[in-house]
Design an enzyme around this catalytic site. Structure first.
Site, PDB file in Angstrom:
ATOM      1  N   TYR A  47     -17.990 -14.428 -42.522  1.00  0.00           N
ATOM      2  CA  TYR A  47     -17.299 -14.974 -41.339  1.00  0.00           C
ATOM      3  C   TYR A  47     -18.333 -15.380 -40.306  1.00  0.00           C
ATOM      4  O   TYR A  47     -19.288 -14.654 -40.050  1.00  0.00           O
ATOM      5  CB  TYR A  47     -16.363 -13.930 -40.720  1.00  0.00           C
ATOM      6  CG  TYR A  47     -14.924 -14.367 -40.804  1.00  0.00           C
ATOM      7  CD1 TYR A  47     -14.515 -15.509 -40.122  1.00  0.00           C
ATOM      8  CD2 TYR A  47     -13.997 -13.685 -41.575  1.00  0.00           C
ATOM      9  CE1 TYR A  47     -13.213 -15.961 -40.219  1.00  0.00           C
ATOM     10  CE2 TYR A  47     -12.693 -14.126 -41.677  1.00  0.00           C
ATOM     11  CZ  TYR A  47     -12.306 -15.265 -40.995  1.00  0.00           C
ATOM     12  OH  TYR A  47     -11.029 -15.705 -41.089  1.00  0.00           O
ATOM     13  N   GLU A  49     -17.489 -17.439 -37.072  1.00  0.00           N
ATOM     14  CA  GLU A  49     -16.899 -18.249 -35.993  1.00  0.00           C
ATOM     15  C   GLU A  49     -17.944 -18.507 -34.922  1.00  0.00           C
ATOM     16  O   GLU A  49     -18.691 -17.594 -34.533  1.00  0.00           O
ATOM     17  CB  GLU A  49     -15.682 -17.539 -35.401  1.00  0.00           C
ATOM     18  CG  GLU A  49     -14.487 -17.621 -36.328  1.00  0.00           C
ATOM     19  CD  GLU A  49     -13.283 -16.857 -35.813  1.00  0.00           C
ATOM     20  OE1 GLU A  49     -13.345 -16.279 -34.713  1.00  0.00           O
ATOM     21  OE2 GLU A  49     -12.263 -16.842 -36.529  1.00  0.00           O
ATOM     22  N   ASP A 193     -13.858 -44.079 -38.961  1.00  0.00           N
ATOM     23  CA  ASP A 193     -13.690 -43.103 -40.036  1.00  0.00           C
ATOM     24  C   ASP A 193     -14.337 -43.724 -41.274  1.00  0.00           C
ATOM     25  O   ASP A 193     -13.771 -44.626 -41.889  1.00  0.00           O
ATOM     26  CB  ASP A 193     -12.195 -42.850 -40.251  1.00  0.00           C
ATOM     27  CG  ASP A 193     -11.926 -41.857 -41.367  1.00  0.00           C
ATOM     28  OD1 ASP A 193     -12.828 -41.621 -42.196  1.00  0.00           O
ATOM     29  OD2 ASP A 193     -10.796 -41.329 -41.424  1.00  0.00           O
ATOM     30  N   THR A 219     -15.523 -37.818 -44.586  1.00  0.00           N
ATOM     31  CA  THR A 219     -15.488 -36.731 -45.558  1.00  0.00           C
ATOM     32  C   THR A 219     -16.881 -36.669 -46.177  1.00  0.00           C
ATOM     33  O   THR A 219     -17.702 -37.565 -45.969  1.00  0.00           O
ATOM     34  CB  THR A 219     -14.455 -36.990 -46.677  1.00  0.00           C
ATOM     35  OG1 THR A 219     -14.731 -38.268 -47.255  1.00  0.00           O
ATOM     36  CG2 THR A 219     -13.040 -36.964 -46.155  1.00  0.00           C
ATOM     37  N   LYS A 222     -16.844 -38.232 -51.048  1.00  0.00           N
ATOM     38  CA  LYS A 222     -16.563 -39.516 -51.711  1.00  0.00           C
ATOM     39  C   LYS A 222     -17.908 -40.154 -52.072  1.00  0.00           C
ATOM     40  O   LYS A 222     -18.597 -39.635 -52.942  1.00  0.00           O
ATOM     41  CB  LYS A 222     -15.703 -40.383 -50.785  1.00  0.00           C
ATOM     42  CG  LYS A 222     -14.336 -39.742 -50.516  1.00  0.00           C
ATOM     43  CD  LYS A 222     -13.438 -40.629 -49.684  1.00  0.00           C
ATOM     44  CE  LYS A 222     -12.068 -40.017 -49.511  1.00  0.00           C
ATOM     45  NZ  LYS A 222     -11.913 -39.210 -48.289  1.00  0.00           N
ATOM     46  N   ARG A 228     -16.222 -30.988 -51.120  1.00  0.00           N
ATOM     47  CA  ARG A 228     -15.062 -31.440 -50.335  1.00  0.00           C
ATOM     48  C   ARG A 228     -15.218 -30.912 -48.913  1.00  0.00           C
ATOM     49  O   ARG A 228     -15.414 -29.719 -48.699  1.00  0.00           O
ATOM     50  CB  ARG A 228     -13.765 -30.898 -50.935  1.00  0.00           C
ATOM     51  CG  ARG A 228     -13.556 -31.263 -52.378  1.00  0.00           C
ATOM     52  CD  ARG A 228     -12.139 -31.018 -52.800  1.00  0.00           C
ATOM     53  NE  ARG A 228     -11.282 -31.998 -52.175  1.00  0.00           N
ATOM     54  CZ  ARG A 228     -11.121 -33.241 -52.646  1.00  0.00           C
ATOM     55  NH1 ARG A 228     -11.746 -33.634 -53.718  1.00  0.00           N
ATOM     56  NH2 ARG A 228     -10.339 -34.080 -52.022  1.00  0.00           N
TER      57      ARG A 228
END
Ligand code: DSN
Length: 426
Positions: A47, A49, A193, A219, A222, A228
């Site tokens: 974790y 954050e 984008d 992203t 691609k 991903r």
């Protein structure tokens, strides 16, 4: 714990499927083994954050280093000042960016989904169309090119807070300078984008949006060929125009607002195993090998488009500048839905897609979208595109003949054996 053979059998089946088929979904690719290994590694347990050097948990000294590496490498790829590598996906990146700069009800202007846009650019079913006031521009009916005059006219009448450019089914380069000009005139931000063409932009094979667009999202899986995930970038950081100040009364920069909009605005703990994989992929992109890959993607797409046009397939906009093409199948008397289905029977994977001014629904569609990023990773070159196009044509022209489909599947499976995928996995 007993090994879960049920799930691992399915994973093995998916590997076999990926190996034997021709993968033409424009948004897919095959990551390197080291990218996948990072995603399946121990950083999934952590974790973290917050951001490197300012976390809400202990024990972040190591993940701080991988996250900083990912940030630094991404900045180096595009020669930019700011990058946030935490968005879990492209949709999350867009949601965070909009949260950072918009208020609910603000007007946004994006490319219509049915004309090649994306769900997160204002579609009614998406957060972007529900929280904000969406407006759209399209492409011209004749040429299938972005209708910049329409974009300008809408911008001047609507006065959007944000103009969104970028697409998921548009095969041409984008005139970012022209969009920025009207944005400045009406007082709008511009966001690009670049999820689809990012890998080609990284290597200078398409125009760069960074000089003209305030914000750029993408992203990473691609044409960037990473895990991903999503990222948010700025060519140059700048003072936020909303007047937000820190405790000392200094104006906060936009980078601070975007960081805050990712965490805690829209996400909790970052996926540090995926961020490690992003760092690896970004390192790969900086290599000369990736330059050759990106150049080959472009050549393959052009060879594929040419082969389709020689068979009288109608490519929207008449060709491609990037890795994909959108084909209007109406002159071939087959819907996008049926085409996707029968190509699947021959182990050729693609997706149905609406074409501009489509008379069929999004569930049926008149079009199909093909991209070459994945088959280029497999090793396909220009000379291989004729086999792929011939196979697609044979399937579509014999869509109701099971014997032809079965025979084509066999040919496709044999043909793909010359392009090994993850041989290390046995
Ligand atoms: N739906 C993805 C695509 O296939 O283009 C983008 O999110």
């Amino acid at each position: 714990m007993q090994r879960d053979t049920q799930v691992f059998n399915l994973i093995q089946q998916e590997l076999d499927r990926q190996r034997r088929g021709i993968e033409l979904i424009a948004s897919e690719n095959f990551t390197s083994l080291q990218v996948m290994q990072a995603m399946g590694g121990v950083m999934t347990n952590k974790y973290a954050e917050g951001y490197p050097g300012r976390r809400y948990y202990g024990g972040c000294e190591i993940v701080d280093q991988t996250e900083q590496l990912a940030i630094d490498r991404l900045k180096q790829i595009f020669n930019i000042e700011y990058a946030n590598v935490q968005p879990h996906s492209g949709a999350q990146a867009n949601a965070a960016l909009m949260l950072a700069i918009l208020q609910p009800g603000d007007a946004i202007l994006g490319l219509d989904l049915s004309m090649g846009g994306h769900l997160t650019h204002g579609a009614a079913v998406n957060f972007s169309g529900k929280l904000y006031q969406p407006h759209f521009y399209g492409v011209t009916q004749e040429e299938g090119l972005i209708d910049y005059a329409m974009l300008e006219e809408k911008a001047r009448s609507i006065h959007p807070k944000l103009i969104i450019c970028g697409a998921s089914a548009y095969s041409r380069d984008i005139d970012y300078a022209r969009i920025r000009k009207v944005a400045d005139e009406v007082g709008a931000f511009v966001m690009a984008d670049i999820a689809h063409p990012a890998g080609l932009i990284a290597k200078g094979l398409l125009s760069s949006p960074f000089e003209y667009c305030h914000f750029v999202t993408s992203t990473t899986h691609k044409t960037l060929r990473g895990p991903r995930g999503g990222v948010i970038m700025m060519g140059k950081d700048f003072e936020n125009p909303f007047g937000l100040k820190d405790v000392k009364g200094n104006i906060r920069m936009m980078s601070h607002l975007i960081d805050m909009a990712v965490f805690p605005g829209t996400q909790g703990g970052p996926l540090e195993h995926v961020i490690a994989a992003k760092a690896i992929a970004f390192g790969e992109i900086l290599s000369d090998e990736f330059t050759l890959y990106a150049q080959q993607v472009k050549r393959n797409a052009q060879a594929m488009a040419k082969a389709f046009m020689e068979k009288n397939y109608k490519i929207i906009s008449g060709g491609t500048d990037n890795h994909l093409m959108l084909i209007d199948l109406r002159n071939k008397n087959i819907s996008g839905k049926k085409a996707e289905q029968v190509l699947g029977h021959a182990d050729i994977t693609a997706n149905k897609n609406m074409v501009p001014y489509d008379d069929k629904s999004a569930f049926v569609t008149s079009g199909i979208r093909f991209g070459v990023a994945a088959i280029t990773t497999r090793g396909c070159k220009e000379e291989h595109m004729s086999f792929v196009v011939d196979a697609i044509d044979t399937v579509l022209m014999n869509a109701d003949d099971n014997a032809v489909l079965l025979n084509m599947k066999k040919q496709v499976n044999e043909w793909m054996q010359q392009f090994p995928l993850y041989p290390e996995l046995g």
